[in-house]
Write a protein that holds these residues in place. Structure first.
Motif, mmCIF file in Angstrom:
data_model
loop_
_atom_site.group_PDB
_atom_site.id
_atom_site.type_symbol
_atom_site.label_atom_id
_atom_site.label_comp_id
_atom_site.label_asym_id
_atom_site.label_seq_id
_atom_site.Cartn_x
_atom_site.Cartn_y
_atom_site.Cartn_z
ATOM 1 N N GLY A 340 0.805 -1.215 0.000
ATOM 2 C CA GLY A 340 0.000 0.000 0.000
ATOM 3 C C GLY A 340 0.839 1.267 0.000
ATOM 4 O O GLY A 340 0.383 2.316 -0.469
ATOM 5 N N GLN A 341 2.068 1.186 0.523
ATOM 6 C CA GLN A 341 2.946 2.358 0.513
ATOM 7 C C GLN A 341 3.264 2.796 -0.908
ATOM 8 O O GLN A 341 3.327 3.990 -1.202
ATOM 9 N N TYR A 342 3.474 1.827 -1.799
ATOM 10 C CA TYR A 342 3.757 2.175 -3.195
ATOM 11 C C TYR A 342 2.518 2.751 -3.869
ATOM 12 O O TYR A 342 2.608 3.699 -4.659
ATOM 13 N N LEU A 343 1.355 2.169 -3.554
ATOM 14 C CA LEU A 343 0.124 2.576 -4.216
ATOM 15 C C LEU A 343 -0.350 3.964 -3.768
ATOM 16 O O LEU A 343 -1.207 4.563 -4.415
ATOM 17 N N LEU A 344 0.197 4.481 -2.672
ATOM 18 C CA LEU A 344 -0.090 5.854 -2.287
ATOM 19 C C LEU A 344 0.512 6.837 -3.288
ATOM 20 O O LEU A 344 0.025 7.961 -3.451
ATOM 21 N N LYS A 345 1.583 6.407 -3.970
ATOM 22 C CA LYS A 345 2.326 7.283 -4.862
ATOM 23 C C LYS A 345 2.247 6.886 -6.332
ATOM 24 O O LYS A 345 2.431 7.732 -7.218
ATOM 25 N N ILE A 346 1.986 5.579 -6.601
ATOM 26 C CA ILE A 346 2.063 5.062 -7.968
ATOM 27 C C ILE A 346 0.807 4.249 -8.260
ATOM 28 O O ILE A 346 0.450 3.371 -7.466
ATOM 29 N N PRO A 347 0.144 4.475 -9.383
ATOM 30 C CA PRO A 347 -0.997 3.628 -9.732
ATOM 31 C C PRO A 347 -0.545 2.175 -9.917
ATOM 32 O O PRO A 347 0.542 1.911 -10.437
ATOM 33 N N GLY A 348 -1.364 1.241 -9.470
ATOM 34 C CA GLY A 348 -0.976 -0.156 -9.623
ATOM 35 C C GLY A 348 -1.995 -1.080 -9.010
ATOM 36 O O GLY A 348 -3.103 -0.675 -8.640
ATOM 37 N N ALA A 349 -1.609 -2.348 -8.909
ATOM 38 C CA ALA A 349 -2.519 -3.361 -8.369
ATOM 39 C C ALA A 349 -1.719 -4.477 -7.720
ATOM 40 O O ALA A 349 -0.592 -4.785 -8.123
ATOM 41 N N PHE A 350 -2.339 -5.093 -6.718
ATOM 42 C CA PHE A 350 -1.732 -6.174 -5.943
ATOM 43 C C PHE A 350 -2.730 -7.325 -5.918
ATOM 44 O O PHE A 350 -3.902 -7.134 -5.570
ATOM 45 N N MET A 351 -2.294 -8.532 -6.313
ATOM 46 C CA MET A 351 -3.209 -9.656 -6.487
ATOM 47 C C MET A 351 -2.739 -10.858 -5.677
ATOM 48 O O MET A 351 -1.561 -10.961 -5.301
ATOM 49 N N ASN A 352 -3.656 -11.778 -5.413
ATOM 50 C CA ASN A 352 -3.359 -12.981 -4.645
ATOM 51 C C ASN A 352 -3.290 -14.189 -5.570
ATOM 52 O O ASN A 352 -4.204 -14.418 -6.365
ATOM 53 N N VAL A 353 -2.229 -14.963 -5.431
ATOM 54 C CA VAL A 353 -2.041 -16.156 -6.251
ATOM 55 C C VAL A 353 -2.265 -17.393 -5.388
ATOM 56 O O VAL A 353 -1.614 -17.558 -4.338
ATOM 57 N N GLY A 354 -3.187 -18.241 -5.803
ATOM 58 C CA GLY A 354 -3.464 -19.460 -5.054
ATOM 59 C C GLY A 354 -2.286 -20.409 -5.065
ATOM 60 O O GLY A 354 -1.658 -20.635 -6.104
ATOM 61 N N CYS A 355 -1.981 -20.972 -3.907
ATOM 62 C CA CYS A 355 -0.841 -21.890 -3.807
ATOM 63 C C CYS A 355 -1.170 -23.059 -2.879
ATOM 64 O O CYS A 355 -0.306 -23.549 -2.159
ATOM 65 N N LYS A 356 -2.432 -23.491 -2.880
ATOM 66 C CA LYS A 356 -2.856 -24.549 -1.974
ATOM 67 C C LYS A 356 -2.032 -25.810 -2.201
ATOM 68 O O LYS A 356 -1.978 -26.336 -3.308
ATOM 69 N N PRO A 357 -1.369 -26.321 -1.155
ATOM 70 C CA PRO A 357 -0.549 -27.521 -1.313
ATOM 71 C C PRO A 357 -1.391 -28.761 -1.613
ATOM 72 O O PRO A 357 -2.612 -28.769 -1.410
ATOM 73 N N ASP A 358 -0.737 -29.805 -2.068
ATOM 74 C CA ASP A 358 -1.420 -31.060 -2.344
ATOM 75 C C ASP A 358 -1.788 -31.815 -1.067
ATOM 76 O O ASP A 358 -2.593 -32.736 -1.095
ATOM 77 N N ALA A 359 -1.163 -31.447 0.051
ATOM 78 C CA ALA A 359 -1.411 -32.126 1.323
ATOM 79 C C ALA A 359 -2.867 -31.965 1.752
ATOM 80 O O ALA A 359 -3.564 -31.034 1.342
ATOM 81 N N GLU A 360 -3.330 -32.886 2.598
ATOM 82 C CA GLU A 360 -4.723 -32.877 3.046
ATOM 83 C C GLU A 360 -5.055 -31.630 3.847
ATOM 84 O O GLU A 360 -6.116 -31.037 3.679
ATOM 85 N N GLU A 361 -4.157 -31.221 4.739
ATOM 86 C CA GLU A 361 -4.439 -30.082 5.599
ATOM 87 C C GLU A 361 -3.680 -28.858 5.128
ATOM 88 O O GLU A 361 -2.497 -28.934 4.782
#
Length: 395
Positions: A340-361
């Motif tokens: 968010g510090q960068y986005l106060l000064k520069i237009p942009g976007a921050f996204m979430n990438v799914g990384c769910k492991p193969d493990a059960e839990e």
């Protein structure tokens, strides 16, 4: 050009994984990432780029890649600090630094971006503009590296900036985004309460710091329930109550540590004001003295709608069905992120990438058993690669 970039990334996926495992095995906490910074800088040694070290208030690194001619200037950021957590994953490449662990995916952030950057360097004669790679220290604790890099002036010429975060509660192949307010702001607070100690048999001759602090902890919740508009997001948490003493001794002083979270800076200011009001009342009611440090370090993350739309458009055009399954609009998160510090000064976007492991839990970020599905590394690299090329090409 795009096909060449995707092919290069495919060829270097194993190197990406190896880098992630190296960083995972050799974690360093915020503002102490000396060997990590050296490893990153050494990676770029001898390449046709400008490398700036010690950017901001510590060990930040900014790598500038110039294309074949002038054009748009795009920033890509990844953080590289770890957490003071004892790892319990049992991985063959588990932390070799006892009590320190990459429990938030920053090892993966750094690895994917290093390889993506190197592929962009190899192809720099085929694209126009400038890409600045921001390898950021100290995301996890204030004073954050993001704030200091954003204020350093090194990025003031950027037109746009992008970043991602790995989260295991999202399925592999899913990229989650929020246009507008995406992550909460977070202020760290430290409160010292100074009373008057004494013998447990004579409480009337003392001012008990524990009793005063206990009253404060409960009353802090009235800020959220009675001082903030119910339509506004606000959370106040006391996570540490440092008042160890003896059973027959009235405590002289203690320290409370916690944080406040909010989606609106005005709400954050309101929370600080109300805490200070409560502290003045505490002094009057219990005869104690108080002192508070309220650190404004993590503003809310505001994803600029134009850049968010551009990123999603690139993913839907190139990524779905090729290296990812879906891009999903999601709600804002109460978690904090100093992007968010960068986005106060520069237009942009921050996204979430799914990384769910193969493990059960599945174990979430900051858990001693946190892990990522390493197949998410190539997804992140290709996704950010497509976003970057799209941002460079669109005027």
């Amino acid at each position: 050009m795009r096909e060449k970039l995707m092919n290069l990334l495919n060829e270097r996926e194993e190197e990406m994984i190896a880098l992630r495992r190296y960083f995972h095995e050799n974690p360093e906490t915020s503002h102490q990432e000396y060997k990590t910074a050296d490893k990153i800088a050494d990676f770029y040694a001898g390449k046709d780029v400008k490398v700036e070290r010690n950017v901001g208030n510590g060990l930040g690194i900014v790598v500038t890649i110039q294309g074949n001619k002038p054009g748009k200037k795009i920033g890509l950021r990844a953080d590289f600090d770890a957490l003071p957590i004892m790892e319990e994953t049992g991985l063959p490449f588990a932390s070799q630094n006892p009590g320190v662990m990459h429990a938030c995916g920053h090892d993966g952030h750094t690895a994917y971006l290093m390889i993506l950057a190197d592929c962009l360097i190899q192809l720099k004669e085929e694209w126009s503009g400038t890409v600045k790679i921001v390898h950021q220290h100290a995301e996890e604790v204030p004073p954050s590296g993001g704030k200091s890099i954003a204020e350093s002036g090194v990025l003031e010429d950027l037109d746009e900036i992008y970043g991602i975060h790995f989260f295991p509660d999202f399925e592999l192949g899913e990229i989650n985004y929020t246009s507008g307010w995406a992550f909460a702001g977070c202020s760290d607070l430290t409160i010292k309460i100074q009373g008057k100690g004494g013998h447990g048999s004579m409480p009337h001759l003392s001012n008990d710091a524990i009793v005063a602090a206990s009253s404060l902890v409960m009353n802090l919740q009235t800020i959220v329930s009675r001082r903030i508009n119910p339509y506004d997001m606000a959370v106040v948490t006391i996570g540490s109550f440092e008042g160890v003493g003896a059973s027959n001794v009235i405590k002289d002083n203690l320290i409370l540590r916690g944080d406040a979270r909010y989606m609106d800076m005005e709400v954050g200011k309101k929370i600080e004001k109300e805490i200070r009001n409560l502290l003045r009342g505490l002094e009057e009611s219990f005869g104690v003295e108080t002192e508070m440090e309220y650190l404004w370090d993590y503003p809310p993350v505001y994803n600029h709608p134009e850049q968010t739309e551009k990123a999603v458009r690139a993913l839907e055009k190139f990524g779905i069905g090729e290296y990812m399954e879906k891009a999903v609009a999601g709600p804002a998160s109460n978690g904090a992120e100093d992007f968010g510090q960068y986005l106060l000064k520069i237009p942009g976007a921050f996204m979430n990438v799914g990384c769910k492991p193969d493990a059960e839990e599945c174990y979430m970020n900051h858990h001693p058993k946190f892990d990522i599905n390493e197949k998410a590394l190539i997804i992140a690299a290709k996704a950010v690669g497509d976003i970057t090329l799209t941002a460079l090409e669109e005027q």
